[in-house]
Design an enzyme around this catalytic site. Structure first.
Site, PDB file in Angstrom:
ATOM      1  N   GLN A 179      -5.100  14.356   5.691  1.00 28.68           N
ATOM      2  CA  GLN A 179      -5.809  13.616   6.748  1.00 28.68           C
ATOM      3  C   GLN A 179      -4.749  13.172   7.743  1.00 28.68           C
ATOM      4  OE1 GLN A 179      -8.829  12.869   7.952  1.00 28.68           O
ATOM      5  NE2 GLN A 179      -7.816  11.634   9.510  1.00 28.68           N
ATOM      6  N   GLN A 181      -5.152  12.186  11.320  1.00 31.63           N
ATOM      7  CA  GLN A 181      -5.432  11.121  12.284  1.00 31.63           C
ATOM      8  C   GLN A 181      -5.322   9.753  11.602  1.00 31.63           C
ATOM      9  OE1 GLN A 181      -9.381  11.184  14.005  1.00 31.63           O
ATOM     10  NE2 GLN A 181      -8.709  10.272  15.916  1.00 31.63           N
ATOM     11  N   GLY A 308     -16.318  10.175   6.976  1.00 32.13           N
ATOM     12  CA  GLY A 308     -17.521  10.985   6.957  1.00 32.13           C
ATOM     13  C   GLY A 308     -17.143  12.414   7.330  1.00 32.13           C
ATOM     14  N   GLY A 309     -16.424  12.504   8.419  1.00 33.30           N
ATOM     15  CA  GLY A 309     -15.979  13.809   8.866  1.00 33.30           C
ATOM     16  C   GLY A 309     -14.695  13.690   9.653  1.00 33.30           C
ATOM     17  N   MET A 310     -13.954  14.768   9.721  1.00 35.20           N
ATOM     18  CA  MET A 310     -12.745  14.825  10.540  1.00 35.20           C
ATOM     19  C   MET A 310     -12.752  16.161  11.263  1.00 35.20           C
ATOM     20  SD  MET A 310      -9.994  13.413  11.639  1.00 35.20           S
ATOM     21  CE  MET A 310      -9.090  14.289  12.921  1.00 35.20           C
ATOM     22  N   GLU A 311     -12.585  16.063  12.580  1.00 35.69           N
ATOM     23  CA  GLU A 311     -12.811  17.200  13.469  1.00 35.69           C
ATOM     24  C   GLU A 311     -11.659  18.200  13.513  1.00 35.69           C
ATOM     25  OE1 GLU A 311     -12.363  13.987  14.248  1.00 35.69           O
ATOM     26  OE2 GLU A 311     -11.274  13.700  16.129  1.00 35.69           O
ATOM     27  N   HIS A 335     -21.515  15.479  15.476  1.00 39.15           N
ATOM     28  CA  HIS A 335     -20.416  14.640  15.962  1.00 39.15           C
ATOM     29  C   HIS A 335     -19.079  15.390  15.868  1.00 39.15           C
ATOM     30  CE1 HIS A 335     -18.235  10.754  16.556  1.00 39.15           C
ATOM     31  NE2 HIS A 335     -17.325  11.361  15.806  1.00 39.15           N
ATOM     32  N   GLU A 336     -18.781  15.904  14.702  1.00 35.76           N
ATOM     33  CA  GLU A 336     -17.485  16.592  14.537  1.00 35.76           C
ATOM     34  C   GLU A 336     -17.425  17.844  15.406  1.00 35.76           C
ATOM     35  OE1 GLU A 336     -15.561  14.615  13.318  1.00 35.76           O
ATOM     36  OE2 GLU A 336     -16.933  13.373  12.148  1.00 35.76           O
ATOM     37  N   HIS A 339     -16.547  17.027  18.937  1.00 32.84           N
ATOM     38  CA  HIS A 339     -15.111  16.810  19.129  1.00 32.84           C
ATOM     39  C   HIS A 339     -14.385  18.095  19.560  1.00 32.84           C
ATOM     40  CE1 HIS A 339     -14.067  12.691  18.136  1.00 32.84           C
ATOM     41  NE2 HIS A 339     -14.673  12.718  16.963  1.00 32.84           N
ATOM     42  N   GLU A 358     -13.733   9.175  20.944  1.00 32.71           N
ATOM     43  CA  GLU A 358     -14.913   8.858  20.134  1.00 32.71           C
ATOM     44  C   GLU A 358     -16.153   8.477  20.940  1.00 32.71           C
ATOM     45  OE1 GLU A 358     -15.066   9.723  17.156  1.00 32.71           O
ATOM     46  OE2 GLU A 358     -12.950   9.946  16.636  1.00 32.71           O
ATOM     47  N   ASP A 415      -4.661   2.585  13.239  1.00 29.63           N
ATOM     48  CA  ASP A 415      -5.854   2.599  12.411  1.00 29.63           C
ATOM     49  C   ASP A 415      -6.590   1.250  12.450  1.00 29.63           C
ATOM     50  OD1 ASP A 415      -7.215   4.429  10.690  1.00 29.63           O
ATOM     51  OD2 ASP A 415      -6.807   3.016   9.052  1.00 29.63           O
ATOM     52  N   TYR A 423     -16.526   3.916  19.560  1.00 31.83           N
ATOM     53  CA  TYR A 423     -17.657   4.823  19.363  1.00 31.83           C
ATOM     54  C   TYR A 423     -18.875   4.381  20.178  1.00 31.83           C
ATOM     55  CZ  TYR A 423     -15.221   6.721  15.258  1.00 31.83           C
ATOM     56  OH  TYR A 423     -14.330   7.339  14.430  1.00 31.83           O
ATOM     57  N   ARG A 594     -15.378   7.070   0.796  1.00 24.30           N
ATOM     58  CA  ARG A 594     -15.590   7.004   2.241  1.00 24.30           C
ATOM     59  C   ARG A 594     -15.506   5.549   2.697  1.00 24.30           C
ATOM     60  NH1 ARG A 594     -21.098   9.289   5.026  1.00 24.30           N
ATOM     61  NH2 ARG A 594     -20.541   8.827   7.187  1.00 24.30           N
ATOM     62  N   LYS A 596     -16.156   3.955   5.344  1.00 31.81           N
ATOM     63  CA  LYS A 596     -17.299   3.355   6.027  1.00 31.81           C
ATOM     64  C   LYS A 596     -18.277   2.715   5.039  1.00 31.81           C
ATOM     65  CE  LYS A 596     -21.427   4.730   8.121  1.00 31.81           C
ATOM     66  NZ  LYS A 596     -22.344   5.799   8.444  1.00 31.81           N
TER      67      LYS A 596
HETATM   68  N1  BES Z   1     -12.088  11.372  14.149  1.00 29.31           N
HETATM   69  C1  BES Z   1     -12.978  10.588  13.374  1.00 29.31           C
HETATM   70  C2  BES Z   1     -12.392  10.109  12.085  1.00 29.31           C
HETATM   71  C3  BES Z   1     -11.156   9.249  12.228  1.00 29.31           C
HETATM   72  C4  BES Z   1     -11.114   8.230  13.156  1.00 29.31           C
HETATM   73  C5  BES Z   1     -10.070   9.462  11.427  1.00 29.31           C
HETATM   74  C6  BES Z   1      -9.968   7.455  13.276  1.00 29.31           C
HETATM   75  C7  BES Z   1      -8.932   8.690  11.549  1.00 29.31           C
HETATM   76  C8  BES Z   1      -8.877   7.692  12.482  1.00 29.31           C
HETATM   77  C9  BES Z   1     -14.276  11.325  13.095  1.00 29.31           C
HETATM   78  O1  BES Z   1     -14.687  12.150  14.125  1.00 29.31           O
HETATM   79  C10 BES Z   1     -15.358  10.315  12.926  1.00 29.31           C
HETATM   80  O2  BES Z   1     -15.603   9.603  13.851  1.00 29.31           O
HETATM   81  N2  BES Z   1     -15.979  10.269  11.769  1.00 29.31           N
HETATM   82  C11 BES Z   1     -17.059   9.351  11.474  1.00 29.31           C
HETATM   83  C12 BES Z   1     -18.388  10.007  11.568  1.00 29.31           C
HETATM   84  C13 BES Z   1     -19.098   9.886  12.846  1.00 29.31           C
HETATM   85  C14 BES Z   1     -20.498  10.470  12.708  1.00 29.31           C
HETATM   86  C15 BES Z   1     -19.136   8.542  13.473  1.00 29.31           C
HETATM   87  C16 BES Z   1     -16.890   8.904  10.035  1.00 29.31           C
HETATM   88  O3  BES Z   1     -16.004   9.385   9.366  1.00 29.31           O
HETATM   89  O4  BES Z   1     -17.686   8.087   9.578  1.00 29.31           O
HETATM   90 ZN    ZN Z   2     -15.334  11.083  15.814  1.00 28.90          ZN
END
Ligand code: BES
Ligand code: ZN
Length: 639
Positions: A179, A181, A308-311, A335-336, A339, A358, A415, A423, A594, A596
């Site tokens: 990972q 980012q 959730g996801g990483m682009e 979303h991804e 990106h 974002e 971070d 977002y 996760r 979140k």
């Molecule tokens: N790029 C982000 C994940 C991220 C942000 C990694 C900051 C490290 C630092 C990714 O695109 C993202 O926003 N993921 C969200 C999902 C989205 C639907 C809001 C997530 O992981 O919840």
């Molecule tokens: Zn994102």
């Protein structure tokens, strides 16, 4: 091909800077540079006669104005026994005429040797900073072509999570994923780890023969007999998008450019869940122009994945917690995918500009979902997003600096500033602009924005210049953009989005505290989003009897839908009634990494005065979490 090398700022004062050990030194550097156009075939963002003021990325030791990495050739072997990646990173360079050194970011790497154009050189590793790591300074000459670093990673490398078989879906083979980012790539590759710098790359990865490696690059679809694989990323990308996953992976096709990688037992479920992925890609292209990365695949990782996801370009990394069985959580894929334009094609120049990645992506994601599933669907997403925004502003404090779109993360771990503000406030800002000029004009603006800045990076200030020139001035629109970008809280003119479905839910939820529960006949056709809205809207006066009855009717605590289960857990903890699902809560927190989900649940336990339970569950589960999550949770739980 466009590259961001077109603007190469030679900074004359650089030659006097020999001590790169402290970030403060870097901060003091004023980048007022003359723009020299190296590749003249691209459009200019700025008037070339004007000095460009590009803020130094305070989260990187790199000095790209002196020497910049251009192409990376990576050759790594994954040793699952030692939990180490080892090998070489070779870079080609673009140097300024008086370059004396190139500076790379590293953190916790063991450097074995460094060569410049094949000859061993002395190098220095600067003082270590917790988040930034150490500057690796390599002496070069202006005519030096390439550097090669022979190194290995630490088993504790923050970007890497080495999983034992028990932590995977099929429990047979180990797994590794990275990972990058925001600033973790430097813990597995020495690099100029700033989003403002782009490189192309190729890689050779060797791993155990029963595993398949995949990267943010061209990928194999099946294992070979040698255990060695090659990869290529021809489009220039910032280092935070370098990514690798290794596991017992199978591949399946979705559409002509789209497919899924997953462990064998997960693949069919994922292929069903992401069945609309090709249509999403085509919808995205229809909105904002061609997809420039050739393939778009998704890999479903083990549940410890902290996001959730990483682009990662060409290969989104995704959590298995979006496999709900009914495609209801696939906005995350949109979303991804989005990106691939906002973030990967047009990239925030520094992490202070994170909202450019974002906010645009959330706006774009909802437009994709609207195209595929209609306006009502997108409105529900936007309303849930607005609730997240209100919650975040409340949590931070409405005059807190972190509620600004443009952040000030100097001296902090980036971070820490990456909240829902970027977002949701970002997406609502764009929605406001859309409302002001109309959808047609706004879509044209965004499409041109991506085309004009593709494979480039942008600061917030540069975006403001572009916005004024290409949207606000031509349409003679006045918008309080500075209040939105540099002000705190939610501005008064934030658009209000409504959803008929949610209005109906509101009418029903208001009766729950009176003991009047929704019947199954009423909720028969409710989607995941209506349920989420319902759970979130349950008032403080809902008692444990009503909660029990609701759970009895709808089985939230045992829901296979992770969003619903997590929302239910959080609400019930807040309402002080959660003993009855303690086993489900523990199982959830034990398997899912996760962040979140973890942060709100552990926070809720803490807020409810039950830090003991929080700490007990955390102690058992921590070994299953990625460092990104443990860093947040350690701080939250005072570990
Ligand atoms: N790029 C982000 C994940 C991220 C942000 C990694 C900051 C490290 C630092 C990714 O695109 C993202 O926003 N993921 C969200 C999902 C989205 C639907 C809001 C997530 O992981 O919840
Ligand atoms: Zn994102």
């Amino acid at each position: 091909m466009n590259t961001d090398l077109k603007q190469f700022n030679y900074f004359s004062g650089l030659k006097n800077r020999t001590n790169l050990n402290t970030i403060d030194m870097i901060k003091n550097v004023l980048i007022f540079a003359t723009t020299i156009t190296i590749v003249a075939c691209t459009q200019q963002v700025h008037d070339a006669s004007q000095p460009i003021e590009r803020p130094q990325d305070t989260h990187s030791y790199a000095i790209p104005t002196e020497s910049k990495t251009q192409h990376l050739s990576l050759d790594l072997t994954a040793d699952f026994t030692r939990q180490v990646l080892s090998g070489t990173a070779k870079y080609s360079l673009v140097n300024s005429p008086d370059a004396k050194q190139i500076v790379l970011d590293t953190r916790d790497l063991m450097i074995h040797s460094v060569t410049v154009d094949g000859a061993d050189v002395g190098y220095t590793l600067g003082k270590s900073n917790t988040h930034l790591g150490q500057a690796l300074t390599i002496p070069i000459k202006p005519e030096s072509k390439a550097i090669t670093i022979n190194y290995e990673t630490a088993p504790t490398a923050a970007a890497l999570q080495w999983l034992n078989p028990q932590q995977t879906a099929d429990k047979k083979h180990p797994f590794l994923f990275t990972q990058g980012q925001a600033i973790l790539t430097r813990t597995w590759i020495p690099c100029q780890d700033s989003p403002g710098i782009r490189i192309t790359y190729d890689a050779q990865i060797t791993c155990p023969k029963d595993l398949l490696p995949v990267m943010s690059a061209s990928n194999p679809t099946e294992k070979n007999a040698t255990g060695t694989y090659t990869f290529e990323m021809k489009q220039p990308i910032p280092p935070y998008l370098l990514a690798l996953a290794i596991g017992d992976l199978n591949y399946g096709d979705i559409g002509k450019q789209t497919g899924v990688y997953a462990e064998p037992s997960v693949l069919d479920k994922a292929l069903f869940e992401f069945g609309d992925m090709q249509a999403m890609l085509e919808a995205a292209e229809g909105l904002y122009g061609p997809y420039l990365w050739e393939r778009y695949d998704v890999i479903v990782l083990p549940p410890s994945f902290p996001f959730g996801g990483m682009e990662n370009p060409r290969l989104t990394f995704a959590t298995p917690t979006i496999l709900a069985g009914d495609k209801s959580l696939t906005a995350l894929i949109a979303h991804e995918l989005a990106h691939s334009w906002s973030g990967n094609l047009v990239t925030n120049a520094t992490w202070n500009d994170f909202w450019l990645n974002e906010g645009f992506t959330v706006y774009f994601e909802r437009r994709i979902m609207e195209t595929l599933y209609g306006e009502e669907y997108a409105n529900m997403l936007a309303m849930l997003g607005f609730q997240d925004l209100q919650h975040e502003v409340h949590a931070l404090g409405k005059s807190h600096k972190d509620t600004h779109l443009h952040l000030d993360l100097d001296g902090r771990d980036p971070d820490d500033g990456m909240t829902d503000i970027a977002y949701e406030k970002g997406a609502y800002f764009l929605t406001l602009l859309e409302e002001k000029v109309g959808r047609e004009a706004f879509d044209k603006f965004l499409k041109d924005y991506f085309e004009t800045h593709k494979f480039q990076t942008l600061t917030t200030d540069e975006f403001k210049v572009y916005l004024n020139q290409h949207l606000l001035d031509p349409y003679a629109i006045e918008v309080n953009i500075d209040e939105w970008i540099h002000g705190a809280g939610i501005p008064d003119n934030c658009p209000s989005i409504t959803s008929d479905k949610f209005t109906k839910v509101d009418a029903i939820v208001s009766n729950v505290s009176k003991g009047d529960l929704p019947t199954q006949a009423t909720t028969n056709d409710w989607t995941t989003h209506e349920w989420l809205h319902f759970i979130r809207a349950l008032g403080d006066d809902v008692d444990s009897k009503a909660l029990d009855a609701l759970n009895g009717l709808y089985g939230f605590a045992d829901s296979g839908n992770s969003e619903i289960a997590a929302a239910w857990f959080e609400k019930s903890i807040q309402l002080g009634h959660y003993d009855y699902f303690r086993p489900q809560l523990e199982a959830f927190l034990y398997t899912v990494g996760r962040r979140k989900f973890l942060t709100p649940l552990y926070s809720a336990l803490k807020e409810a005065g039950d830090i003991k339970t929080a700490k007990a569950i955390y102690a058992k589960s921590k070994a299953n979490y990625h460092s990104v999550s443990t860093q947040t949770l350690d701080a939250l739980l005072g570990e």
